[in-house]
Design an enzyme around this catalytic site. Sequence first.
Site, PDB file in Angstrom:
ATOM      1  N   ASP A 484       2.930  -0.686  -2.574  1.00 42.05           N
ATOM      2  CA  ASP A 484       1.810  -0.435  -3.471  1.00 42.05           C
ATOM      3  C   ASP A 484       1.307  -1.783  -4.001  1.00 42.05           C
ATOM      4  O   ASP A 484       2.062  -2.748  -4.085  1.00 42.05           O
ATOM      5  CB  ASP A 484       2.270   0.451  -4.629  1.00 42.05           C
ATOM      6  CG  ASP A 484       1.187   0.658  -5.667  1.00 42.05           C
ATOM      7  OD1 ASP A 484       0.083   1.061  -5.285  1.00 42.05           O
ATOM      8  OD2 ASP A 484       1.447   0.392  -6.851  1.00 42.05           O
ATOM      9  N   ASP A 683       5.365   1.666  -8.187  1.00 46.49           N
ATOM     10  CA  ASP A 683       5.752   1.739  -9.598  1.00 46.49           C
ATOM     11  C   ASP A 683       5.015   2.795 -10.378  1.00 46.49           C
ATOM     12  O   ASP A 683       5.269   2.985 -11.558  1.00 46.49           O
ATOM     13  CB  ASP A 683       5.522   0.385 -10.281  1.00 46.49           C
ATOM     14  CG  ASP A 683       4.043   0.138 -10.573  1.00 46.49           C
ATOM     15  OD1 ASP A 683       3.199   0.553  -9.742  1.00 46.49           O
ATOM     16  OD2 ASP A 683       3.742  -0.460 -11.607  1.00 46.49           O
ATOM     17  N   ASP A 687       2.778   7.079  -6.928  1.00 47.82           N
ATOM     18  CA  ASP A 687       3.662   6.664  -5.840  1.00 47.82           C
ATOM     19  C   ASP A 687       4.833   7.620  -5.654  1.00 47.82           C
ATOM     20  O   ASP A 687       5.545   7.536  -4.649  1.00 47.82           O
ATOM     21  CB  ASP A 687       4.215   5.253  -6.113  1.00 47.82           C
ATOM     22  CG  ASP A 687       3.124   4.205  -6.193  1.00 47.82           C
ATOM     23  OD1 ASP A 687       2.166   4.299  -5.406  1.00 47.82           O
ATOM     24  OD2 ASP A 687       3.222   3.296  -7.041  1.00 47.82           O
TER      25      ASP A 687
END
Length: 795
Positions: A484, A683, A687
């Site tokens: 990410d 995080d 996600d």
Amino acid sequence: MTVSSQSPASSSNVTGGPCCGGHGKGSLPEGADAATDPVCGMTVKLGIGKPSLTYKGEDYHFCSSGCHDRFDADPWFYLSGNSKRVVKKAPDNALFTCPMDPEIVQEGPGTCPICGMALEPMSGVSDEPNHELIDFTRRFWVSVAAAVPLLLLTMGPMIGLPVREWMGERAAIIAEFLLATPVVLWAAAPFFQRGWTSLKTRHFNMWTLIMLGVGVGYAYSTVATFLPGLFPETLRSQGGHVPVYFEAAVVIIALVFVGQVLELRAREKTGDALKALMDLAPKTARRVTPEGDEYDAPLENIITGDHLRVRPGDRVPVDGCVLEGGSSVDESLVTGEPLPVEKSPGDKVTGGTLNKSGAFVMAAEKVGEETLLSQIVAMVSAAQRSRAPIQGLADKVAGYFVPTVVGVAVLAFLIWVLVGPEPALTHGILAAVSVLIIACPCALGLATPMSIMTATGRGARAGVLIKDAAALERFAAVDTLVVDKTGTLTEGRPELTDVVTVSGQNEARILGLAASLEAASEHPLAEAIVSGAKARGVDLSKVEDFEALTGKGVRGRIGVQSVALGNATLMRDLGINASALEGAADDLAQAGKTAMYLAVDGQLAGVVAVQDRIKETAVEVIRELQKSGIRMVMATGDTQRTAQAVADQLGLDDVRAGVLPADKKALIDELKGQGRIVAMAGDGVNDAPALAAADVGLAMGTGADVAVESAGLTLLKGDLTGLLKARHLAEATIRNIRQNLFLAFVYNSIGVPIAAGVLYPFTGSLLSPMLAAGAMSLSSVSVISNALRLRRVKL
């Protein structure tokens, strides 16, 4: 809304059975002696103490306090007839499945008939207490209570406590039997049940080994206690007693319970991720009725078409569309991006996202299981259930090892009975018992947990938290890492980066005006500009007539000057020509920055830019991971231009921009479908499904709680170097586990033939079961010692 309750003494009653659905008006015509419960539709007789309630001048009567309370919480829901449109479903947590064998599904808790593991709710969350954890904890303490005095009886003389001399050998053996019997026959009963099931289904596993090892050790010791005459003189002590191994059986049981309780506690915590997700949805929603009334209604009563008011600081209750008003909404739940999105009439909003400064009225479009948040919960739950625990490795080995050991024991028994010297039967029993005792699964059972336990401690010291033990095994083999952007590769918080001025303007003055204006705003970009100005020593001024323009920017008056800060749309609306700095703004945007124009008294004065900076360690870590052969993929909900700008700085070729939570999970599934072993590092709440679906989930410890809960590994400091440490630790741990398994099987490979009697022609004696138990213990000691070497591994 006016609601008042009357005491039961002045209320009404019900005839008939329990509440079953429906609704009806509860007000009464004059002289009536009965009413209809507006919640369940049942007939309620008056004057016998049933609850009632007054709503908007009308009296309503209820069959029970349950119906009264439901009506009190949401009167309009029942009186409008909307309650008839809600379909109540059976709770998902009524069905349980096995995390290792998902084809096993049943109603209520239990154990898997294939692997023996405890079944888990398919929903991932259960309101019921974990009965197996409670039961196993109780059985564990009983085992410990028996194991401690047993060890004192057997090992006391070795440490200077002559307990057996005080009691006498015969009394000591009887005491061992009395201590061991309740543990073996009661505490270990679940182990024997699972072991027996494995024999019936021919799915040999660790429970098969435990049942055989404990059962044979206990049975042999019991016979030796009460029928010592069956054994040859060479095995008896001077007092005629035969060595017994009650303590071995009890300690094995206690150790197994330690592992089971720890595993059950860890598996129970996997539901924390789902609970954290569910907590993002508010328990109530502020309904706006057609009559204009407003009140907080239970979320489960909200249906499609309802109008709901969302106030500043509230979470959006369901998915829908803005009808009136406007605000900025933190959609990191969906996109993972830290910057709120401006909302105005016609825009879509998502349940669970956080409303910031403004207020708006929305129409509910998707409720219940249809909302995006509910779909994320379902994805996380399904992904978590798909994980196979690392103990599966030992069970696979046991599938071959168990029948081999049993076969050797039976073969040894038959050979001794058929061709062995007298007493042939006794020799045959001794050989079979020694084989089963020396092959007891202590070392095999400790091989994986001891390495994992040691690695967990080593990882914690290095900032790598291991929640899912199986993740270590898989991470060592990972060949693809999906990362990410926001909060993982970048800091996750915008910072002031650039101030560009029109010719003749002072940079400090421009920044001071922009920061003064944004000091009155609650936008995260505003916070970045104000913090940046203070860091540069720029003084702020008082702002008057401040106004936030949704989706455009802000404006106000500073002294005698009119100041505006915002995007190109705001400049056009104010009739300001921004062409002089359009090129600079485009260059900033191309570099992944957010640029805002500043106008003073109707004239363009400058551009202020903020950016979510890349972490200092990101470039080095990515380079090292790529060198090790790992394919890197960046997935983000941000725009393609911003994502590409970050990727260019990091040297990443594979970029997926504008992806939603379901898209990230689909990306993981796509890569896994190509045969790749995929890790996901993220995080944010968005996600969580991808973290749970990946072979290995890596959460940044500075991120959302739900991300941490969904991942198998957590980098506590949010430092990307933790990825390299986790990789090295995983590789070292798997090597250690393989070494442990090798050591365990070396002892068995050497010990089993000796126990069977292959050395009898040369030595003239059989291996004593006592020596077999000693060899079994030695193999456990070697495994533990090897596992402890992980404490010194360099990361």
